[in-house]
Design an enzyme around this catalytic site. Structure first.
Site, PDB file in Angstrom:
ATOM      1  N   GLU A 134       0.843  -1.195   0.000  1.00 41.63           N
ATOM      2  CA  GLU A 134       0.000   0.000   0.000  1.00 41.63           C
ATOM      3  C   GLU A 134       0.880   1.247   0.000  1.00 41.63           C
ATOM      4  O   GLU A 134       1.872   1.314   0.729  1.00 41.63           O
ATOM      5  CB  GLU A 134      -0.887  -0.031   1.251  1.00 41.63           C
ATOM      6  CG  GLU A 134      -2.318   0.374   1.002  1.00 41.63           C
ATOM      7  CD  GLU A 134      -3.035  -0.418  -0.072  1.00 41.63           C
ATOM      8  OE1 GLU A 134      -3.017   0.022  -1.246  1.00 41.63           O
ATOM      9  OE2 GLU A 134      -3.621  -1.470   0.239  1.00 41.63           O
ATOM     10  N   SER A 184     -24.078   9.083 -16.341  1.00 45.07           N
ATOM     11  CA  SER A 184     -23.846   8.058 -15.329  1.00 45.07           C
ATOM     12  C   SER A 184     -25.194   7.521 -14.863  1.00 45.07           C
ATOM     13  O   SER A 184     -25.970   8.238 -14.209  1.00 45.07           O
ATOM     14  CB  SER A 184     -23.075   8.623 -14.137  1.00 45.07           C
ATOM     15  OG  SER A 184     -23.078   7.670 -13.090  1.00 45.07           O
ATOM     16  N   ASP A 198      -3.435   1.506  -9.601  1.00 44.33           N
ATOM     17  CA  ASP A 198      -4.868   1.298  -9.826  1.00 44.33           C
ATOM     18  C   ASP A 198      -5.187   1.130 -11.309  1.00 44.33           C
ATOM     19  O   ASP A 198      -5.931   0.235 -11.706  1.00 44.33           O
ATOM     20  CB  ASP A 198      -5.671   2.470  -9.249  1.00 44.33           C
ATOM     21  CG  ASP A 198      -5.524   2.580  -7.749  1.00 44.33           C
ATOM     22  OD1 ASP A 198      -4.983   1.642  -7.135  1.00 44.33           O
ATOM     23  OD2 ASP A 198      -5.956   3.611  -7.197  1.00 44.33           O
TER      24      ASP A 198
HETATM   25  P1  ADP Z   1     -12.306   4.798  -5.282  1.00 42.82           P
HETATM   26  O1  ADP Z   1     -11.415   4.943  -6.468  1.00 42.82           O
HETATM   27  O2  ADP Z   1     -11.665   4.063  -4.158  1.00 42.82           O
HETATM   28  O3  ADP Z   1     -13.656   4.221  -5.601  1.00 42.82           O
HETATM   29  P2  ADP Z   1     -12.178   7.647  -5.420  1.00 42.82           P
HETATM   30  O4  ADP Z   1     -12.593   8.727  -4.494  1.00 42.82           O
HETATM   31  O5  ADP Z   1     -10.781   7.624  -5.922  1.00 42.82           O
HETATM   32  O6  ADP Z   1     -12.563   6.267  -4.722  1.00 42.82           O
HETATM   33  O7  ADP Z   1     -13.108   7.686  -6.719  1.00 42.82           O
HETATM   34  C1  ADP Z   1     -14.512   7.715  -6.605  1.00 42.82           C
HETATM   35  C2  ADP Z   1     -15.063   8.750  -7.556  1.00 42.82           C
HETATM   36  O8  ADP Z   1     -15.073   8.234  -8.923  1.00 42.82           O
HETATM   37  C3  ADP Z   1     -16.536   9.072  -7.296  1.00 42.82           C
HETATM   38  O9  ADP Z   1     -16.659  10.035  -6.270  1.00 42.82           O
HETATM   39  C4  ADP Z   1     -16.967   9.604  -8.659  1.00 42.82           C
HETATM   40  O10 ADP Z   1     -16.535  10.945  -8.855  1.00 42.82           O
HETATM   41  C5  ADP Z   1     -16.192   8.731  -9.623  1.00 42.82           C
HETATM   42  N1  ADP Z   1     -17.033   7.574 -10.026  1.00 42.82           N
HETATM   43  C6  ADP Z   1     -16.836   6.269  -9.716  1.00 42.82           C
HETATM   44  N2  ADP Z   1     -17.810   5.478 -10.235  1.00 42.82           N
HETATM   45  C7  ADP Z   1     -18.657   6.298 -10.910  1.00 42.82           C
HETATM   46  C8  ADP Z   1     -19.879   6.099 -11.653  1.00 42.82           C
HETATM   47  N3  ADP Z   1     -20.413   4.897 -11.813  1.00 42.82           N
HETATM   48  N4  ADP Z   1     -20.466   7.199 -12.188  1.00 42.82           N
HETATM   49  C9  ADP Z   1     -19.922   8.413 -12.032  1.00 42.82           C
HETATM   50  N5  ADP Z   1     -18.793   8.659 -11.343  1.00 42.82           N
HETATM   51  C10 ADP Z   1     -18.163   7.638 -10.776  1.00 42.82           C
HETATM   52 MG    MG Z   2      -9.555   6.120  -6.561  1.00 43.02          MG
END
Ligand code: ADP
Ligand code: MG
Length: 376
Positions: A24, A59, A162
């Site tokens: 990590e 989305s 990632d």
């Molecule tokens: P993680 O990568 O761990 O899920 P992050 O904060 O890095 O957390 O990313 C999450 C962000 O990615 C959400 O807040 C949103 O802005 C975007 N996101 C993820 N999935 C979607 C989706 N299905 N539709 C729109 N935006 C999304």
């Molecule tokens: Mg992320």
């Protein structure tokens, strides 16, 4: 949005989330990681809309969309739009072949839970546009441009893990990735009769991205101190504990803790790889607990909820090991649980978690899965 009404997608792409077995915060320190994609994913559907530069994105997860002009890409006030805009901005530096398109995204991947829905979003878009418009981009260039998009448009100075895991993963394997050389090796992950169970704390601290960038700076400060004595050092990857220890006073306890976690974590990734290859499952589990201890006490990117679940699992012989996975401050803990004890363990964990934090725990099993792909 209008295009949704009679949408006839010509291309469907699936872009997965990922877990990281161990390693990590080592990626941006040019060390080792051991991630794999999982089956939870974002599905993208695309059609060309015959316009020169008008793109519509929707989305279905958030039930919201936006329209953009490829000739006028700039940052948005809306967070999720920046993942899209950032990727389009990076692609525009490489090619002008992208034209107007419509796209929906639909996800069964929890967001903000350490499973990298962000990389799934970036990479799925890049992958789809590459196919739709014949851009001729390699997988690695899509990985890299997606990472840069997150730096420039979202503002998280993430490493490459990632995006790499989302695109390059192979079913049944974790990827040992050297984030310095970008060399990689697929390591079979056969931990039968244990399964990978994720416990989602449902805690997503919004300090995560600012703290993330702070950790990166702290590591750089450590490197700056060590370089005075060892000018050949370019990153914590090049540092051993013996090189680090004499500089403890000069760098101070906090920076020293951050650096020693990274140095130790790199060692753990390599030890984990060996333990998997030789099926030493006890050692696999011990390394997870050891890693979580460092995440919590030295790197300080855990939270009470994650610590609670990891500690809870220690009372169960049927759990080999556990740790928080992903960038930190909540999200999911990863648990290796004997297949006969999954129900007992997860039911007890959910009850204890509810009693302690009044949150309904989300439980799901994941399997090492393939990377981003075209499905139709
Ligand atoms: P993680 O990568 O761990 O899920 P992050 O904060 O890095 O957390 O990313 C999450 C962000 O990615 C959400 O807040 C949103 O802005 C975007 N996101 C993820 N999935 C979607 C989706 N299905 N539709 C729109 N935006 C999304
Ligand atoms: Mg992320």
């Amino acid at each position: 949005m209008e295009f949704i009404e009679d949408f006839t997608p010509e291309l469907t792409v699936k872009s997965p989330g990922r877990i990281n077995l161990i390693g990590e915060h080592t990626d941006y320190n040019l060390g080792y990681v051991l991630p794999t994609a999982i089956e939870n994913q974002i599905t993208f559907r695309f059609q060309r809309n015959n316009s020169v530069s008008t793109c519509n994105l929707y989305s279905l997860t958030y039930d919201t969309g936006f329209t953009l002009d490829l000739n006028m890409i700039s940052k948005s006030e809306v967070e999720w739009e920046n993942y899209i805009l950032g990727v389009l901005n990076e692609i525009s530096k490489l090619t002008d072949r992208v034209k107007g398109f419509d796209c929906t995204v639909e996800s069964n991947l929890p967001t903000g839970s350490g499973l990298s829905s962000s990389a799934a979003l970036e990479c799925g878009l890049a992958y789809g546009l590459n196919e739709l418009f014949g851009l001729g981009l390699s997988k690695m260039s899509m990985v890299k441009l997606s990472q840069i998009a997150e730096h420039t448009y979202v503002g998280t100075q993430c490493g490459i893990m990632d995006q790499f895991a989302s695109v390059m993963s192979k079913e049944g394997h974790v990827i040992l990735l050297d984030c310095k050389s970008l060399e990689y090796d697929y390591v079979p992950m056969d931990i039968r009769p244990y399964k990978i169970i994720l416990l989602n704390t449902k805690v997503s601290h919004n300090l995560a991205s600012s703290e993330y960038n702070t950790r990166k700076q702290e590591c750089q400060k450590g490197v700056d101190v060590i370089r005075k004595k060892h000018p050949q050092v370019n990153s914590l990857r090049d540092v051993t504990l013996d090189m680090l220890r004499p500089h403890k006073n000069e760098m101070g306890q906090t920076i020293f803790n951050r650096c020693s976690f990274i140095v130790e974590e790199n060692r753990r990734v390599l030890a984990m790889t060996q333990a998997l290859k030789s099926s030493k499952l006890e050692e696999v589990g011990d390394l997870l607990y050891e890693a979580h201890d460092g995440i919590s006490k030295l790197y300080e990117v855990s939270c009470p909820e994650s610590d609670f679940l990891v500690n809870f699992s220690k009372d169960y012989d049927a759990v080999l090991g556990a740790r928080q996975t992903g960038g930190g401050f909540g999200g999911c803990t990863l648990n290796l649980v004997h297949e006969t004890a999954i129900d007992d363990f997860t039911t007890a964990a959910a009850k204890a978690y509810k009693d302690a934090f009044a949150i309904d725990l989300e439980v799901f099993e994941v399997r090492p899965s393939g990377g981003t792909r075209i499905v139709g």
